[in-house]
Design a protein around this motif. Structure first.
Motif, PDB file in Angstrom:
ATOM      1  N   SER A  89      47.896  44.999  35.413  1.00  0.00           N
ATOM      2  CA  SER A  89      47.143  45.548  34.296  1.00  0.00           C
ATOM      3  C   SER A  89      47.771  45.077  32.988  1.00  0.00           C
ATOM      4  CB  SER A  89      47.151  47.077  34.347  1.00  0.00           C
ATOM      5  OG  SER A  89      46.464  47.529  35.480  1.00  0.00           O
ATOM      6  N   GLN A  90      47.067  45.251  31.912  1.00  0.00           N
ATOM      7  CA  GLN A  90      47.552  44.793  30.613  1.00  0.00           C
ATOM      8  C   GLN A  90      48.883  45.459  30.259  1.00  0.00           C
ATOM      9  OE1 GLN A  90      44.719  45.168  27.471  1.00  0.00           O
ATOM     10  NE2 GLN A  90      45.946  44.028  26.011  1.00  0.00           N
ATOM     11  N   GLY A  91      49.843  44.623  29.857  1.00  0.00           N
ATOM     12  CA  GLY A  91      51.143  45.111  29.422  1.00  0.00           C
ATOM     13  C   GLY A  91      52.160  45.299  30.519  1.00  0.00           C
ATOM     14  N   GLU A  92      51.741  45.259  31.780  1.00  0.00           N
ATOM     15  CA  GLU A  92      52.706  45.388  32.875  1.00  0.00           C
ATOM     16  C   GLU A  92      53.477  44.071  33.034  1.00  0.00           C
ATOM     17  OE1 GLU A  92      53.196  48.270  34.158  1.00  0.00           O
ATOM     18  OE2 GLU A  92      51.449  49.171  33.191  1.00  0.00           O
ATOM     19  N   SER A  93      54.746  44.170  33.409  1.00  0.00           N
ATOM     20  CA  SER A  93      55.576  42.966  33.469  1.00  0.00           C
ATOM     21  C   SER A  93      56.421  42.942  34.734  1.00  0.00           C
ATOM     22  CB  SER A  93      56.485  42.884  32.242  1.00  0.00           C
ATOM     23  OG  SER A  93      57.381  43.977  32.204  1.00  0.00           O
ATOM     24  N   VAL A  94      56.580  41.742  35.292  1.00  0.00           N
ATOM     25  CA  VAL A  94      57.407  41.531  36.481  1.00  0.00           C
ATOM     26  C   VAL A  94      58.075  40.159  36.372  1.00  0.00           C
ATOM     27  CG1 VAL A  94      55.937  42.945  37.985  1.00  0.00           C
ATOM     28  CG2 VAL A  94      55.524  40.473  37.812  1.00  0.00           C
ATOM     29  N   ARG A  95      59.098  39.970  37.221  1.00  0.00           N
ATOM     30  CA  ARG A  95      59.669  38.645  37.457  1.00  0.00           C
ATOM     31  C   ARG A  95      59.554  38.358  38.943  1.00  0.00           C
ATOM     32  NH1 ARG A  95      62.281  35.514  34.214  1.00  0.00           N
ATOM     33  NH2 ARG A  95      63.321  34.520  35.975  1.00  0.00           N
ATOM     34  N   LEU A  96      59.185  37.126  39.271  1.00  0.00           N
ATOM     35  CA  LEU A  96      59.074  36.731  40.674  1.00  0.00           C
ATOM     36  C   LEU A  96      60.202  35.779  41.030  1.00  0.00           C
ATOM     37  CD1 LEU A  96      56.095  37.663  39.848  1.00  0.00           C
ATOM     38  CD2 LEU A  96      55.373  36.323  41.824  1.00  0.00           C
ATOM     39  N   ASN A  97      60.757  35.976  42.195  1.00  0.00           N
ATOM     40  CA  ASN A  97      61.825  35.112  42.680  1.00  0.00           C
ATOM     41  C   ASN A  97      61.441  34.583  44.055  1.00  0.00           C
ATOM     42  OD1 ASN A  97      64.201  33.791  43.238  1.00  0.00           O
ATOM     43  ND2 ASN A  97      65.396  35.641  43.619  1.00  0.00           N
ATOM     44  N   PHE A  98      61.249  33.271  44.117  1.00  0.00           N
ATOM     45  CA  PHE A  98      60.893  32.619  45.378  1.00  0.00           C
ATOM     46  C   PHE A  98      62.112  31.975  46.038  1.00  0.00           C
ATOM     47  CE2 PHE A  98      57.105  32.442  42.622  1.00  0.00           C
ATOM     48  CZ  PHE A  98      56.232  33.166  43.404  1.00  0.00           C
ATOM     49  N   SER A 105      58.163  47.035  34.730  1.00  0.00           N
ATOM     50  CA  SER A 105      57.407  48.244  34.384  1.00  0.00           C
ATOM     51  C   SER A 105      56.935  48.870  35.699  1.00  0.00           C
ATOM     52  CB  SER A 105      56.223  47.913  33.469  1.00  0.00           C
ATOM     53  OG  SER A 105      55.320  47.019  34.108  1.00  0.00           O
ATOM     54  N   LYS A 106      56.303  50.035  35.617  1.00  0.00           N
ATOM     55  CA  LYS A 106      55.937  50.732  36.849  1.00  0.00           C
ATOM     56  C   LYS A 106      54.460  51.111  36.907  1.00  0.00           C
ATOM     57  CE  LYS A 106      57.182  55.320  35.050  1.00  0.00           C
ATOM     58  NZ  LYS A 106      57.943  56.557  35.320  1.00  0.00           N
ATOM     59  N   GLY A 107      53.644  50.420  36.121  1.00  0.00           N
ATOM     60  CA  GLY A 107      52.231  50.755  36.063  1.00  0.00           C
ATOM     61  C   GLY A 107      51.424  50.154  37.187  1.00  0.00           C
ATOM     62  N   LEU A 108      50.122  49.988  36.928  1.00  0.00           N
ATOM     63  CA  LEU A 108      49.178  49.552  37.946  1.00  0.00           C
ATOM     64  C   LEU A 108      49.323  48.053  38.202  1.00  0.00           C
ATOM     65  CD1 LEU A 108      45.503  50.764  38.164  1.00  0.00           C
ATOM     66  CD2 LEU A 108      46.171  48.494  38.920  1.00  0.00           C
ATOM     67  N   MET A 109      49.774  47.720  39.402  1.00  0.00           N
ATOM     68  CA  MET A 109      49.929  46.325  39.836  1.00  0.00           C
ATOM     69  C   MET A 109      49.655  46.250  41.331  1.00  0.00           C
ATOM     70  SD  MET A 109      53.417  45.275  37.759  1.00  0.00           S
ATOM     71  CE  MET A 109      54.289  46.810  38.062  1.00  0.00           C
ATOM     72  N   GLN A 110      49.197  45.095  41.799  1.00  0.00           N
ATOM     73  CA  GLN A 110      48.976  44.852  43.219  1.00  0.00           C
ATOM     74  C   GLN A 110      49.686  43.557  43.595  1.00  0.00           C
ATOM     75  OE1 GLN A 110      44.590  47.053  43.012  1.00  0.00           O
ATOM     76  NE2 GLN A 110      44.718  45.099  44.095  1.00  0.00           N
ATOM     77  N   LEU A 111      50.638  43.671  44.525  1.00  0.00           N
ATOM     78  CA  LEU A 111      51.519  42.562  44.882  1.00  0.00           C
ATOM     79  C   LEU A 111      51.286  42.168  46.330  1.00  0.00           C
ATOM     80  CD1 LEU A 111      54.818  44.285  43.603  1.00  0.00           C
ATOM     81  CD2 LEU A 111      53.059  43.158  42.217  1.00  0.00           C
ATOM     82  N   GLY A 112      51.234  40.860  46.603  1.00  0.00           N
ATOM     83  CA  GLY A 112      51.063  40.480  47.995  1.00  0.00           C
ATOM     84  C   GLY A 112      50.755  39.023  48.232  1.00  0.00           C
ATOM     85  N   TRP A 113      49.731  38.768  49.066  1.00  0.00           N
ATOM     86  CA  TRP A 113      49.404  37.422  49.546  1.00  0.00           C
ATOM     87  C   TRP A 113      47.887  37.226  49.530  1.00  0.00           C
ATOM     88  CZ3 TRP A 113      53.706  34.508  50.949  1.00  0.00           C
ATOM     89  CH2 TRP A 113      54.892  35.218  51.153  1.00  0.00           C
ATOM     90  N   CYS A 114      47.478  35.961  49.368  1.00  0.00           N
ATOM     91  CA  CYS A 114      46.041  35.646  49.419  1.00  0.00           C
ATOM     92  C   CYS A 114      45.854  34.214  49.896  1.00  0.00           C
ATOM     93  CB  CYS A 114      45.397  35.822  48.037  1.00  0.00           C
ATOM     94  SG  CYS A 114      45.843  34.538  46.841  1.00  0.00           S
ATOM     95  N   THR A 115      44.638  33.900  50.367  1.00  0.00           N
ATOM     96  CA  THR A 115      44.308  32.525  50.751  1.00  0.00           C
ATOM     97  C   THR A 115      43.647  31.809  49.573  1.00  0.00           C
ATOM     98  OG1 THR A 115      42.115  33.126  51.573  1.00  0.00           O
ATOM     99  CG2 THR A 115      43.953  33.247  53.139  1.00  0.00           C
ATOM    100  N   ILE A 116      43.453  30.507  49.720  1.00  0.00           N
ATOM    101  CA  ILE A 116      42.870  29.713  48.635  1.00  0.00           C
ATOM    102  C   ILE A 116      41.412  30.093  48.374  1.00  0.00           C
ATOM    103  CG2 ILE A 116      42.030  27.816  50.089  1.00  0.00           C
ATOM    104  CD1 ILE A 116      43.100  25.884  47.896  1.00  0.00           C
ATOM    105  N   SER A 117      40.782  30.706  49.344  1.00  0.00           N
ATOM    106  CA  SER A 117      39.359  31.063  49.185  1.00  0.00           C
ATOM    107  C   SER A 117      39.154  32.316  48.329  1.00  0.00           C
ATOM    108  CB  SER A 117      38.715  31.279  50.556  1.00  0.00           C
ATOM    109  OG  SER A 117      39.315  32.376  51.222  1.00  0.00           O
ATOM    110  N   CYS A 118      40.212  33.054  48.073  1.00  0.00           N
ATOM    111  CA  CYS A 118      40.089  34.311  47.317  1.00  0.00           C
ATOM    112  C   CYS A 118      39.794  34.035  45.849  1.00  0.00           C
ATOM    113  CB  CYS A 118      41.370  35.130  47.443  1.00  0.00           C
ATOM    114  SG  CYS A 118      41.729  35.674  49.119  1.00  0.00           S
ATOM    115  N   LYS A 119      38.791  34.684  45.318  1.00  0.00           N
ATOM    116  CA  LYS A 119      38.421  34.551  43.904  1.00  0.00           C
ATOM    117  C   LYS A 119      38.621  35.900  43.220  1.00  0.00           C
ATOM    118  CE  LYS A 119      37.093  30.373  44.858  1.00  0.00           C
ATOM    119  NZ  LYS A 119      37.955  29.224  44.481  1.00  0.00           N
ATOM    120  N   PHE A 120      39.341  35.866  42.117  1.00  0.00           N
ATOM    121  CA  PHE A 120      39.671  37.106  41.410  1.00  0.00           C
ATOM    122  C   PHE A 120      39.054  37.110  40.018  1.00  0.00           C
ATOM    123  CE2 PHE A 120      43.411  36.076  44.162  1.00  0.00           C
ATOM    124  CZ  PHE A 120      43.178  37.062  45.126  1.00  0.00           C
TER     125      PHE A 120
END
Length: 498
Positions: free
Chosen positions: A241-250, A144-159
């Motif tokens: 956001s609710q309803g947004e969808s992605v697939r992650l490939n590591f 989907s193409k809605g509101l999403m934030q993609l990236g990196w974080c440390t273990i100390s980050c609380k969401f």
């Protein structure tokens, strides 16, 4: 081969309800010095001269002239060991975590844990592995193409449900919906994304740089001088956001857009990949006989070819179950066939499917079919829309050729297309992005009352209309495959639920 040996009655499973037991084992044990296969009233005989000629054709160039059916398994094992030994040893130095990377967080997961859909106002997931040195990457395939934030974080980050990746210190993200980057503060960055785009998230833990790519093209360094050193290791993380969808490939499947210098977080099965490519080369050497000898249920393929295929599939089947191998070796093999400009390409896929149903157990064929159809869907949805849509054309064409085989079609309709994925995704046609569109339509024209150079205006009009007509033709070609092959399956879905 000398005379002697025992006859065998062998049934080739050709449907999802066939109950063959150890099919390949039965076939491989059905020869001693002479080979006779019995299927109802048909007898098959192979002699030493035919066998040598066929072996030489399939396994050329042979370094030894002593290869026989009896020594074929040890020959294959030696060749596979040689290919596997060539691969350089791989390490994940600079990474901490599981070999198979999964996601954790409050979202809706697909069965493999890598496809996710947001629930709640703003859901965040992160991987169970982190990196602290070296250059790393992972891909996010946008459903989907809605509101999403993609990236990196440390273990100390609380969401929480209002703050995601990039909204806290030591977390960094890109948002293509609002075309911004986030690290507590926000700035304009990147390009607007579309459904079907592939966003690559890279991190250079040696230089402290985070960069994002859209469909393989860098959007520039998003963050520099990020915190490094003791206590700083970065996890892949995504907020939706609710309803947004992605697939992650590591790295569990080949990257669609590998970035030079950056490594996947999961080690690719390089040895298995090269071994599979070798086995498929041997299968490819037998393709000419598929057209001439295989009929409705493999009852007219020569004994020697059956035995060769049996030995090859004994090694091939376990590898075909691996998603990376399916997308990295098997699908490219099929794609090469359908892109061959011959009248035989339509038949070859069908013949290969018949061989699979004949030489594989039910549980093997079903798992391989799932990996194959899911792999085709991924590549169809997320490969770039080139000028002529040729990659999408090939992937869709392979799918519909598979579905010409009744047992394959029934199983796919009942257990895959509407259970493990959404069939309408195969009907979707990804629009070209701005970069591709500039290549397809290099000259833009519109009707204007103020024309200063009528000759140039007429030239631009013709060039623009020709480009649009060409794009329209390519899209129609893709739609023709969808209509011609898709409609019969949709119309008869009910009869496949037995």
């Amino acid at each position: 081969m000398a005379s002697g040996g025992s006859d065998k009655t062998l049934g080739f499973g050709v449907g999802p309800d066939s109950k063959s037991s150890n099919t390949r084992s039965q076939i491989s044990k059905s020869h001693n010095q002479s080979v006779v296969l019995v299927d109802t009233n048909v007898h098959y005989h192979a002699n030493i001269y035919q066998e040598n000629a066929i072996l030489d054709q399939v396994f050329t160039p042979l370094k030894s002239k002593t290869l026989t059916i009896q020594s074929l398994d040890s020959f294959l094992q030696d060749e596979l060991n040689k290919v596997g030994a060539i691969s350089a040893p791989q390490t994940r130095d600079g990474l901490i975590g599981a070999e198979e990377i999964k996601l954790t967080g409050s979202v809706l997961y697909e069965s493999d844990n890598l496809g996710i859909t947001g629930q709640g106002n703003f859901s965040t997931v992160k991987a169970n592995a982190c990196v602290y040195k070296g250059k790393w990457m992972y891909e996010v395939l946008l459903g989907s193409k809605g509101l999403m934030q993609l990236g990196w974080c440390t273990i100390s980050c609380k969401f929480n449900h209002s703050e995601g990746v990039g909204d806290t210190p030591n977390s960094y993200s890109y948002d293509g919906n609002r075309v911004r980057k986030w690290n507590v503060k926000t700035e304009k960055y990147g390009e607007s994304w579309l459904t079907g785009d592939v966003i690559t998230c890279t991190i250079d833990c040696d230089e402290g740089i985070v960069t994002f790519y859209r469909n393989g093209v860098s959007m520039g360094a998003a963050f520099e001088n990020i915190n490094l050193g003791p206590g700083f290791a970065y996890f892949p993380a995504v907020s939706l956001s609710q309803g947004e969808s992605v697939r992650l490939n590591f790295g569990s499947t080949p990257y669609i857009y590998p970035i030079k210098g950056f490594q996947p977080m999961e080690l690719p099965p390089t040895s298995q990949l090269k071994q599979t490519q070798l086995l498929l080369k041997y299968v490819s050497n037998q393709l000419p006989i598929f057209l001439h000898e295989i009929e409705d249920d493999m009852n007219h393929i020569s004994t020697t070819h059956v035995l060769i295929l049996t030995h090859i599939f004994e090694h091939l089947v376990p590898r075909m179950k691996v998603p990376y191998i399916m997308q990295g070796a098997v699908i490219p093999f099929l794609k090469q066939i359908v892109e061959t400009e011959t009248d035989a390409r339509d038949e070859l896929i069908g013949k290969l499917v018949q061989v699979m149903w004949g030489l594989m157990e039910d549980h093997e064929i079903k798992l391989c079919l799932e990996q194959l159809v899911l792999g085709l869907l991924t590549l169809y949805r997320f490969c770039n829309a080139e000028n002529d849509y040729s990659p999408q054309h090939s992937y869709l064409y392979i799918l519909w050729q598979l579905f010409k085989h009744e047992s394959t079609r029934k199983y796919a309709v009942k257990w895959i297309l509407f259970d493990k994925m959404k069939f309408p995704l195969f009907i979707y046609i990804k629009p070209p992005d701005d970069v591709i569109l500039q290549h397809i339509v290099p000259v833009v024209w519109w009707k204007s009352e103020h024309v200063f150079d009528k000759q140039q205006d007429e030239h631009n009009r013709k060039a623009y209309n020709e480009s649009c007509d060409q794009l329209r033709r390519h899209v129609h070609q893709l739609e023709d495959i969808q209509v011609v092959y898709g409609n019969p399956h949709i119309d008869n879905i009910g009869c496949y639920y037995w």
